[in-house]
Write a protein that holds these residues in place. Structure first.
Motif, PDB file in Angstrom:
ATOM      1  N   ILE A  70       0.830  -1.204   0.000  1.00  0.00           N
ATOM      2  CA  ILE A  70       0.000   0.000   0.000  1.00  0.00           C
ATOM      3  C   ILE A  70       0.861   1.249   0.000  1.00  0.00           C
ATOM      4  CG2 ILE A  70      -2.111  -0.928   1.018  1.00  0.00           C
ATOM      5  CD1 ILE A  70      -1.093   0.080   3.715  1.00  0.00           C
ATOM      6  N   LYS A  72       2.642   4.392  -1.525  1.00  0.00           N
ATOM      7  CA  LYS A  72       2.325   5.258  -2.659  1.00  0.00           C
ATOM      8  C   LYS A  72       3.588   6.004  -3.066  1.00  0.00           C
ATOM      9  CE  LYS A  72      -2.410   6.042  -1.206  1.00  0.00           C
ATOM     10  NZ  LYS A  72      -3.303   6.915  -0.460  1.00  0.00           N
ATOM     11  N   ARG A 101      -5.408  -8.735   0.225  1.00  0.00           N
ATOM     12  CA  ARG A 101      -5.494  -7.790   1.321  1.00  0.00           C
ATOM     13  C   ARG A 101      -6.835  -7.964   2.038  1.00  0.00           C
ATOM     14  NH1 ARG A 101      -2.621  -2.893  -1.743  1.00  0.00           N
ATOM     15  NH2 ARG A 101      -4.642  -2.614  -2.691  1.00  0.00           N
ATOM     16  N   TRP A 102      -6.771  -7.896   3.307  1.00  0.00           N
ATOM     17  CA  TRP A 102      -7.896  -7.975   4.207  1.00  0.00           C
ATOM     18  C   TRP A 102      -8.398  -9.399   4.398  1.00  0.00           C
ATOM     19  CZ3 TRP A 102      -6.947  -3.427   5.809  1.00  0.00           C
ATOM     20  CH2 TRP A 102      -7.583  -3.006   6.964  1.00  0.00           C
ATOM     21  N   PHE A 109      -3.523   0.862  11.332  1.00  0.00           N
ATOM     22  CA  PHE A 109      -2.545   1.913  11.101  1.00  0.00           C
ATOM     23  C   PHE A 109      -2.012   2.548  12.363  1.00  0.00           C
ATOM     24  CE2 PHE A 109      -4.324   2.371   6.725  1.00  0.00           C
ATOM     25  CZ  PHE A 109      -3.145   2.027   6.103  1.00  0.00           C
ATOM     26  N   ASN A 114      -6.869   8.656  12.522  1.00  0.00           N
ATOM     27  CA  ASN A 114      -7.228   9.193  11.209  1.00  0.00           C
ATOM     28  C   ASN A 114      -7.565   8.097  10.222  1.00  0.00           C
ATOM     29  OD1 ASN A 114      -6.334  11.571  12.390  1.00  0.00           O
ATOM     30  ND2 ASN A 114      -4.249  11.179  11.715  1.00  0.00           N
ATOM     31  N   ALA A 115      -7.719   6.879  10.738  1.00  0.00           N
ATOM     32  CA  ALA A 115      -7.924   5.764   9.815  1.00  0.00           C
ATOM     33  C   ALA A 115      -9.399   5.553   9.494  1.00  0.00           C
ATOM     34  CB  ALA A 115      -7.333   4.487  10.389  1.00  0.00           C
ATOM     35  N   LEU A 116     -10.253   6.314  10.169  1.00  0.00           N
ATOM     36  CA  LEU A 116     -11.691   6.158   9.912  1.00  0.00           C
ATOM     37  C   LEU A 116     -12.204   7.342   9.102  1.00  0.00           C
ATOM     38  CD1 LEU A 116     -12.750   4.894  13.435  1.00  0.00           C
ATOM     39  CD2 LEU A 116     -12.706   3.552  11.333  1.00  0.00           C
ATOM     40  N   ASN A 117     -13.053   7.015   8.140  1.00  0.00           N
ATOM     41  CA  ASN A 117     -13.667   8.058   7.317  1.00  0.00           C
ATOM     42  C   ASN A 117     -14.651   8.863   8.177  1.00  0.00           C
ATOM     43  OD1 ASN A 117     -15.086   9.568   5.473  1.00  0.00           O
ATOM     44  ND2 ASN A 117     -15.483   7.867   4.076  1.00  0.00           N
TER      45      ASN A 117
ATOM     46  N   LEU B 220      -6.836  12.616  -0.307  1.00  0.00           N
ATOM     47  CA  LEU B 220      -6.260  11.345  -0.770  1.00  0.00           C
ATOM     48  C   LEU B 220      -5.019  10.950   0.030  1.00  0.00           C
ATOM     49  CD1 LEU B 220      -6.701  11.541  -4.638  1.00  0.00           C
ATOM     50  CD2 LEU B 220      -7.855  10.028  -3.043  1.00  0.00           C
ATOM     51  N   GLU B 222      -4.923  11.167   3.201  1.00  0.00           N
ATOM     52  CA  GLU B 222      -5.369  10.775   4.540  1.00  0.00           C
ATOM     53  C   GLU B 222      -5.269   9.262   4.709  1.00  0.00           C
ATOM     54  OE1 GLU B 222      -6.506  12.535   7.100  1.00  0.00           O
ATOM     55  OE2 GLU B 222      -6.580  14.531   6.211  1.00  0.00           O
ATOM     56  N   ASP B 223      -5.088   8.870   5.971  1.00  0.00           N
ATOM     57  CA  ASP B 223      -4.981   7.441   6.247  1.00  0.00           C
ATOM     58  C   ASP B 223      -6.247   6.674   5.897  1.00  0.00           C
ATOM     59  OD1 ASP B 223      -2.420   7.307   7.027  1.00  0.00           O
ATOM     60  OD2 ASP B 223      -2.802   7.480   9.168  1.00  0.00           O
ATOM     61  N   TYR B 224      -7.400   7.335   6.061  1.00  0.00           N
ATOM     62  CA  TYR B 224      -8.619   6.555   5.818  1.00  0.00           C
ATOM     63  C   TYR B 224      -8.788   6.182   4.359  1.00  0.00           C
ATOM     64  CZ  TYR B 224     -10.738  11.236   5.122  1.00  0.00           C
ATOM     65  OH  TYR B 224     -11.027  12.503   4.705  1.00  0.00           O
ATOM     66  N   ILE B 225      -8.121   6.905   3.486  1.00  0.00           N
ATOM     67  CA  ILE B 225      -8.150   6.515   2.073  1.00  0.00           C
ATOM     68  C   ILE B 225      -7.272   5.277   1.861  1.00  0.00           C
ATOM     69  CG2 ILE B 225      -7.593   7.242  -0.281  1.00  0.00           C
ATOM     70  CD1 ILE B 225      -9.912   8.760   0.887  1.00  0.00           C
ATOM     71  N   THR B 226      -6.068   5.314   2.418  1.00  0.00           N
ATOM     72  CA  THR B 226      -5.191   4.148   2.305  1.00  0.00           C
ATOM     73  C   THR B 226      -5.874   2.919   2.911  1.00  0.00           C
ATOM     74  OG1 THR B 226      -3.409   5.706   2.712  1.00  0.00           O
ATOM     75  CG2 THR B 226      -2.829   3.400   2.658  1.00  0.00           C
ATOM     76  N   LEU B 227      -6.525   3.137   4.065  1.00  0.00           N
ATOM     77  CA  LEU B 227      -7.208   2.012   4.708  1.00  0.00           C
ATOM     78  C   LEU B 227      -8.320   1.479   3.803  1.00  0.00           C
ATOM     79  CD1 LEU B 227      -7.461   0.237   7.238  1.00  0.00           C
ATOM     80  CD2 LEU B 227      -9.161   1.824   8.085  1.00  0.00           C
ATOM     81  N   GLN B 229      -8.489   1.595   0.635  1.00  0.00           N
ATOM     82  CA  GLN B 229      -7.896   0.839  -0.471  1.00  0.00           C
ATOM     83  C   GLN B 229      -7.382  -0.507   0.012  1.00  0.00           C
ATOM     84  OE1 GLN B 229      -5.194   3.922  -1.633  1.00  0.00           O
ATOM     85  NE2 GLN B 229      -6.402   4.481  -3.423  1.00  0.00           N
ATOM     86  N   ALA B 230      -6.764  -0.497   1.187  1.00  0.00           N
ATOM     87  CA  ALA B 230      -6.247  -1.750   1.716  1.00  0.00           C
ATOM     88  C   ALA B 230      -7.389  -2.719   2.014  1.00  0.00           C
ATOM     89  CB  ALA B 230      -5.432  -1.489   2.979  1.00  0.00           C
ATOM     90  N   TYR B 242     -15.350   7.793  -0.072  1.00  0.00           N
ATOM     91  CA  TYR B 242     -14.284   8.116   0.877  1.00  0.00           C
ATOM     92  C   TYR B 242     -13.584   9.428   0.547  1.00  0.00           C
ATOM     93  CZ  TYR B 242     -14.684   3.777   3.472  1.00  0.00           C
ATOM     94  OH  TYR B 242     -15.151   2.773   4.281  1.00  0.00           O
TER      95      TYR B 242
END
Ligand SMILES: Nc1ncnc2c1ncn2[C@@H]1O[C@H](COP(=O)(O)OP(=O)(O)OP(=O)(O)O)[C@@H](O)[C@H]1O
Ligand SMILES: [Mg+2]
Lengths: 344, 324
Positions: A70, A72, A101-102, A109, A114-117, B220, B222-227, B229-230, B242
């Motif tokens: 993942i 970039k 993945r998953w 993370f 910040n991992a939640l939308n 884009l 932001e971590d929630y975008i990477t998450l 995608q993952a 997202y």
């Protein structure tokens, strides 16, 4: 309180799940290539907790992200192999990668905050992963989402809550719930508790441990807090400046660290359950990874560096100290050579 | 919900203040504007027009508070006085006549420009550095930087005058009667609207697009975008639910504001194309020193900007749970 770590849950099975071989990752910046991960190799077995530790900026997250691809731009995997259950991750096409993945490996993370939308409810963020990978009907995904919340200890009433309505600990649990949604064989946890206070941190770590025992996944656990890792993991790898400098079972890292850097690292943190120790700290600062030091990368900060210049000129290889303990240090090499001579 | 009620009350107060200012400002003018204007019209002014002016400026034999209540009463009934330049047509009628044109032209153009800008911005950011992006980006930057009367005049000169593809000026073919049942009239309205609308869309588009592209690029990262995608979600879901869903939020306020200013018309475009909208009417009212009309238009603009702001709050609450 004793300062010895608790015994790790159960002995790891010997079947290899993840095998990282000579992994190389660089960030191509205007100033040059940052060699954030350089020839890193390690294995993680089924049901094992493998801990990766090292100072901030040594490339732990980069390595983790490379494993599930993942990264970039400007980050590029420039060499090495990542094998998962016999499949070469670097060779996977988009479809295979998406399935891999998953379903097989999930990640939590570093900044789970910040991992939640922010504009989707927690429930929806659990359900969309179920929808993407399974043929579950809406009521089934709903049931599963509720179950996952229960599993990580969130009140099921929170299913419709938005991230900002949850405390830091709950958000972290929600992210773990998302990670467990498909029962993956492995969960990568990148400093999952760093942002939390010590009490919540301890709680969540205990829960992760229980979940692991219940569902039988492996964990690649990343932190810069070595004392925490010693308590938590079966085996530990120590990274310095993009390289893996030592790997050993946690007990051995704790009782007899061989690399001078590991030794310093062991002493630069108070153990959270243990007695306070005198903190030695590590003099100097981590090197620039665009032009890392020659030879052993740790030599400019190492007070044990050999006077004959070996450390400065020759790059040490990871060598077996014992069957499960490997270290990359000229000093260790010399000691082993001396032992061999004296004990024929 | 409580947030919206609070905002609504706030805008209500703001509207009341605006209405009150609208009453007092002309009264604070020094000198006797009525006399000045009367002499300007050199006696050709209808006595009833003078009455209307006097009322506007408060030269009436009644205490201020009584005048104020009369003003409010008239306002509630939609009575904004009588237009001087269109005497004896009431201001409200003049406004509603041109409002129709403006709402159609500028309203539709604004919505178009915003939607297209958001879509292009999303795509450009998603394919950052790829062909689409490298194509759209310079075009949008140039368009956003262009003075828009220049585009309007260029379009008028080249497409209408030289090529003759579009009619020059006006809202419709003046030989036709205003009748929405008449096919010829409708198509004439569309024909006349094309060029001005194109001008407004093209000039507004670039800004929206660049703004959205920037916001998208930030989101884009932001971590929630990477998450996302993952997690193996489809690109479409990651891009729309997202990324774009979060990236559009900062643009909403600006969009609502520009919707509010739609009422003021697209001044320059309407002037260049002699389009009978609010901008054109405002220009005429200024040229003709038609104070009642000017005042009416400004009041309308103020109120619609307030309404648009409230609208923005509503959308915000709908799209961003943190605002609830
Ligand atoms: N986008 C980037 N561009 C250039 N260099 C980068 C970029 N991201 C990371 N690096 C560099 O790569 C190295 C490894 O970073 P990484 O985030 O993997 O470290 P880490 O071990 O996870 O540190 P931490 O404990 O702070 O999370 C660092 O030296 C960092 O400066
Ligand atoms: Mg990290």
């Amino acid at each position: 309180m004793s300062s010895t770590p608790s015994q790790p849950g159960q002995p790891a099975e010997s079947t290899t799940l993840l095998s990282v071989q000579d992994l190389q990752v660089e960030y191509r910046t205007r100033r040059g290539a940052v060699k954030a991960v350089d020839h890193v190799s390690f294995d993680v077995s089924k049901n094992e907790v493998f801990g990766l530790a090292g100072e901030s900026g040594c490339g732990k997250s980069t390595a983790a992200h490379a494993i599930i691809r993942i990264l970039k731009p400007p980050a590029y995997i420039t060499g090495g192999k990542v094998m998962f259950m016999g499949h070469d991750v670097r060779q996977m096409n988009d479809m295979e990668l998406r399935r891999f993945r998953w379903r097989h490996v999930a990640i939590v993370f570093q900044s789970a905050m910040n991992a939640l939308n922010p504009v989707l409810s927690v429930g929806n963020q659990i359900k969309d992963v179920l929808r993407a990978h399974t043929n579950m009907k809406p009521d089934e995904t709903h049931e599963r989402a509720l179950e996952l919340l229960r599993v990580v200890g969130i009140d099921t009433k929170r299913l419709g809550s938005y991230p900002h309505q949850l405390s830091g600990g709950m958000r972290q649990r929600a992210v773990i719930a998302i990670a467990l949604a498909l029962n993956p064989e492995m969960v990568i946890m990148d400093e999952p508790t760093t942002a939390l206070d010590v009490v919540v941190q301890k709680q969540i770590l205990q829960e992760i441990r229980q979940l692991k025992d219940e569902f039988g996944f492996s964990i690649l656990f990343i932190t810069h807090d070595l004392s925490l890792l010693v308590e938590f993991s079966d085996r530990i790898g120590i990274m310095y400046a993009g390289e893996l400098v030592e790997t050993a079972p946690s007990q051995e890292i704790f009782n007899s660290p061989r690399h001078p850097y590991t030794h310093r690292l062991m002493n630069s943190f108070p153990t959270i359950w243990g007695a306070r120790q005198e903190l030695l700290g590590i003099p100097g600062s981590p090197p620039d990874l665009i032009t890392p030091p020659s030879g052993c990368r740790f030599h400019p900060r190492c007070e044990l560096a050999l006077a004959d210049g070996t450390c400065k000129q020759v790059r040490p290889m990871l060598i077996d100290v014992s069957s499960k303990h490997r270290a990359a240090c000229h000093l260790v090499e010399q000691q082993l050579a001396v032992q061999k001579e004296t004990v024929p | 919900m409580r947030f919206l009620v609070r905002r609504f009350l706030f805008y209500l107060v703001a509207a009341y203040v605006a209405i009150t200012l609208n009453f007092f400002l002309p009264r604070l003018m020094v000198g006797d504007p009525v006399q000045v204007m009367f002499s300007k019209f050199q006696g050709r002014m209808d006595p009833r027009a003078v009455e209307s002016l006097k009322e506007t400026f408060g030269f009436v034999d009644a205490p201020v508070h009584e005048q104020y209540f009369t003003y409010l009463k008239h306002l509630v009934k939609g009575d904004l006085g009588i237009s001087l330049t269109n005497f004896p047509v009431p201001v409200s009628e003049v406004i509603s006549g041109s409002l129709e044109w403006t709402l159609r032209l500028v309203g539709i153009a604004t919505i178009f420009a915003f939607s297209i800008g958001m879509i292009l911005g999303t795509i450009a950011a998603w394919r950052r550095g790829k062909f689409v992006d490298t194509l759209i980006l310079p075009i949008a930057s140039i368009l956003a930087a262009f003075p828009y009367f220049w585009i309007a005049m260029l379009a008028l000169y080249y497409l209408a005058h030289i090529q003759g593809w579009f009619p020059i000026g006006h809202g419709y073919n003046l030989r036709l009667k205003e009748d929405w049942g008449d096919r010829a009239y409708v198509s004439s309205v569309i024909e006349h609207g094309m060029l001005p609308m194109l001008t407004v869309v093209i000039t507004a588009l670039g800004g929206w697009m660049l703004g959205m592209r920037n916001n998208m690029i930030n989101v884009l990262a932001e971590d929630y975008i990477t998450l996302a995608q993952a997690k193996g979600l489809s690109d479409r879901r990651v891009m729309l639910v997202y990324a774009a869903r979060n990236a559009i939020l900062p643009s909403l306020t600006g969009f609502a504001m520009s919707l509010g200013f739609v009422i003021g018309g697209a001044l320059i475009v309407e002037i260049v194309f002699a389009y009978p909208g609010m901008g054109f009417t405002l220009l005429n009212s200024v040229n003709g020193r038609d104070y009642p009309l000017m005042q009416g238009i400004f009041l309308m603009i103020t109120l619609s900007v307030l309404a648009a702001n409230f609208f923005a709050d509503v959308i915000y609450v709908l799209l961003d749970p943190r605002a609830r």
